[in-house]
Design an enzyme around this catalytic site. Structure first.
Site, PDB file in Angstrom:
ATOM      1  N   HIS A 213      87.114  87.667 -10.035  1.00 48.96           N
ATOM      2  CA  HIS A 213      87.302  86.402  -9.522  1.00 48.96           C
ATOM      3  C   HIS A 213      85.978  85.477  -9.192  1.00 48.96           C
ATOM      4  O   HIS A 213      85.078  86.021  -9.105  1.00 48.96           O
ATOM      5  CB  HIS A 213      87.775  86.727  -7.914  1.00 48.96           C
TER       6      HIS A 213
ATOM      7  N   ARG B 142      81.418  73.539  -1.433  1.00 51.83           N
ATOM      8  CA  ARG B 142      81.815  72.168  -1.183  1.00 51.83           C
ATOM      9  C   ARG B 142      81.705  70.832  -1.829  1.00 51.83           C
ATOM     10  O   ARG B 142      82.200  69.861  -1.589  1.00 51.83           O
ATOM     11  CB  ARG B 142      81.217  71.826   0.287  1.00 51.83           C
TER      12      ARG B 142
ATOM     13  N   ASP C 155      94.552  80.863 -10.627  1.00 54.89           N
ATOM     14  CA  ASP C 155      95.368  81.293  -9.604  1.00 54.89           C
ATOM     15  C   ASP C 155      96.043  80.782  -8.530  1.00 54.89           C
ATOM     16  O   ASP C 155      95.214  79.977  -7.987  1.00 54.89           O
ATOM     17  CB  ASP C 155      95.171  82.923  -9.475  1.00 54.89           C
TER      18      ASP C 155
ATOM     19  N   GLY D 103      95.896  86.711  -3.629  1.00 56.84           N
ATOM     20  CA  GLY D 103      95.892  86.855  -2.191  1.00 56.84           C
ATOM     21  C   GLY D 103      96.846  87.876  -1.580  1.00 56.84           C
ATOM     22  O   GLY D 103      97.030  88.864  -2.368  1.00 56.84           O
TER      23      GLY D 103
ATOM     24  N   GLU E 162      99.285  95.605  -5.471  1.00 55.68           N
ATOM     25  CA  GLU E 162      97.984  95.882  -4.938  1.00 55.68           C
ATOM     26  C   GLU E 162      97.888  96.488  -3.435  1.00 55.68           C
ATOM     27  O   GLU E 162      97.758  97.417  -3.329  1.00 55.68           O
ATOM     28  CB  GLU E 162      97.084  94.694  -5.300  1.00 55.68           C
TER      29      GLU E 162
ATOM     30  N   ASP F 168      86.629  92.923 -10.293  1.00 58.29           N
ATOM     31  CA  ASP F 168      87.178  92.344  -9.349  1.00 58.29           C
ATOM     32  C   ASP F 168      86.496  91.422  -8.502  1.00 58.29           C
ATOM     33  O   ASP F 168      86.270  90.102  -8.552  1.00 58.29           O
ATOM     34  CB  ASP F 168      88.252  93.237  -8.250  1.00 58.29           C
TER      35      ASP F 168
HETATM   36  O1  NOS Z   1      91.677  91.797  -5.052  1.00 60.92           O
HETATM   37  C1  NOS Z   1      92.168  90.712  -4.836  1.00 60.92           C
HETATM   38  N1  NOS Z   1      93.559  90.440  -4.512  1.00 60.92           N
HETATM   39  C2  NOS Z   1      94.004  89.151  -4.277  1.00 60.92           C
HETATM   40  N2  NOS Z   1      93.332  88.255  -4.165  1.00 60.92           N
HETATM   41  C3  NOS Z   1      92.259  88.208  -4.621  1.00 60.92           C
HETATM   42  C4  NOS Z   1      91.484  89.374  -4.820  1.00 60.92           C
HETATM   43  N3  NOS Z   1      90.075  89.082  -4.967  1.00 60.92           N
HETATM   44  C5  NOS Z   1      89.900  87.803  -4.708  1.00 60.92           C
HETATM   45  N4  NOS Z   1      91.133  87.201  -4.330  1.00 60.92           N
HETATM   46  C6  NOS Z   1      91.304  85.669  -4.206  1.00 60.92           C
HETATM   47  O2  NOS Z   1      91.842  85.753  -2.969  1.00 60.92           O
HETATM   48  C7  NOS Z   1      91.789  84.457  -2.724  1.00 60.92           C
HETATM   49  C8  NOS Z   1      92.790  84.044  -1.812  1.00 60.92           C
HETATM   50  O3  NOS Z   1      94.364  83.908  -2.176  1.00 60.92           O
HETATM   51  C9  NOS Z   1      92.162  83.691  -4.107  1.00 60.92           C
HETATM   52  O4  NOS Z   1      91.274  82.809  -4.449  1.00 60.92           O
HETATM   53  C10 NOS Z   1      92.176  85.062  -4.710  1.00 60.92           C
HETATM   54  O5  NOS Z   1      91.991  84.777  -6.092  1.00 60.92           O
END
Ligand code: NOS
Length: 330
Positions: free
Chosen positions: A9, A62, A129, A161, A191, A269
């Site tokens: 991410h 920001r 996403d 999320g 997950e 991740d």
């Molecule tokens: O391991 C994960 N699982 C799910 N979402 C994640 C993970 N790591 C980061 N995000 C992030 O969480 C934010 C909120 O929805 C999203 O930006 C997603 O990409």
């Protein structure tokens, strides 16, 4: 080893010094301004707490300059680990809702993508996403940015999320739209909830790969289906322990997934948030599966084969892995 990363991410890859610098620029934030204090801040009680902390870091981004800097630095960290190709999960809505114009956001990430490829040879691609906790309006905005303003580096469409209370199937119309535009479907599922969410991801969202998907082990018939259809899981071992989605490394479902013949890749991740990096994830997977050097190289090849890199690029990267393994064994 030369590698491909398929599940990492954008904001979650910000190095502690980057996060601390951004926090210092925005004193109203709860995020610590001292890199030392971040380790404690990044200790998660559960998955919901992880998402809360994640969003507090998202709040530090920001303006377009923050986006450009963050993206370039993330690319540099990947290149430092000899990652040659990465699909970075980017959540445009979290920036556009904080006042950054969609065009400016896209220009910033694309500029960083082109610059890091020129400077370090890292090929970066985007997965846009939907942040699941923001529901259907955010899905609509994400689909619009992906389909109407589609940047050159975009290859796939995702959903991240929380999963509990955020069923996968409701997002079908947005995935249909993205798929019709030629984007690959790569939602998170299984997950933080259960195997039903993986089934919904496969059936309703037509997932080509699944983010995490570890709970599939609770549904052997579904595991068999993933194995038969060749739908890979993006496994991130340390993340699952850090967010308490699994109790310990010893209790991680990876060996069961591998034994069932479900294809998978190994990924990091949100590496600084979880105190890890991609090389460490390979070593952990290697321990869980009892792999030697050749086994680790095969993991790296799998990620390349499961990627959305073009065929010539895949062949090149697999050849680099083969050459590295030959030198390693010697
Ligand atoms: O391991 C994960 N699982 C799910 N979402 C994640 C993970 N790591 C980061 N995000 C992030 O969480 C934010 C909120 O929805 C999203 O930006 C997603 O990409």
């Amino acid at each position: 080893m030369p590698k491909a990363e398929l599940h990492v991410h954008h904001v979650g890859s910000a190095a502690p010094h980057t996060v601390a610098a951004l926090a210092a620029r925005h004193p109203d934030s709860p995020v610590p301004k001292d890199p030392q204090a971040l380790a404690e801040y990044f200790t998660f009680r559960d998955f919901a707490h992880f998402i809360e902390v994640y969003i507090s870091v998202v709040d530090l981004i920001r303006d377009p300059e923050d986006v450009r800097l963050l993206t370039y630095e993330v690319g540099r960290d990947l290149a430092d680990r000899n990652v040659r190709y990465a699909e970075l999960t980017v959540t445009p809505v979290t920036s556009t809702r904080r006042g950054i114009a969609p065009e400016a956001f896209l220009e910033a990430i694309e500029d960083a993508r082109v610059t890091i490829e020129r400077d370090r040879g890292l090929v970066l691609r985007w997965c846009f996403d939907i942040p699941g906790e923001l529901g259907l309006p955010a899905a609509e905005e994400t689909a619009r940015m992906a389909c109407e303003l589609r940047p050159e580096g975009l290859v796939s469409f995702g959903l991240g999320g929380p999963e509990i209370g955020v069923g996968r199937a409701q997002f079908k119309p947005f995935f249909d739209r993205a798929i019709a535009e030629g984007l690959h479907s790569v939602p998170h599922a299984g997950e933080s909830s259960d195997a039903t969410s993986v089934r919904e991801a496969v059936e309703a969202l037509r997932a080509e790969r699944i983010g995490h998907g570890i709970r599939v082990v609770d549904d052997p018939a579904l595991m068999e289906e993933l194995a038969e259809r060749g739908i890979p899981l993006e496994i991130c071992p340390t993340s699952n322990v850090a967010t308490r989605s699994v109790p310990s490394f010893a209790g991680h479902p990876l060996p069961t997934i591998a034994a069932a013949g479900v294809p998978f890749s190994i990924n990091s991740d949100d590496p600084p948030m979880f105190g890890t990096d991609i090389d460490r994830e390979y070593l952990i997977a290697g321990e869980l599966l009892g792999l030697d050097e050749a086994g680790l190289a095969e993991l790296a090849r799998s990620a390349v084969r499961q990627s959305f890199l073009d065929p010539a690029g895949r062949t090149r990267l697999v050849a680099e892995i083969d050459a590295h393994l030959a030198g390693w064994i010697r």
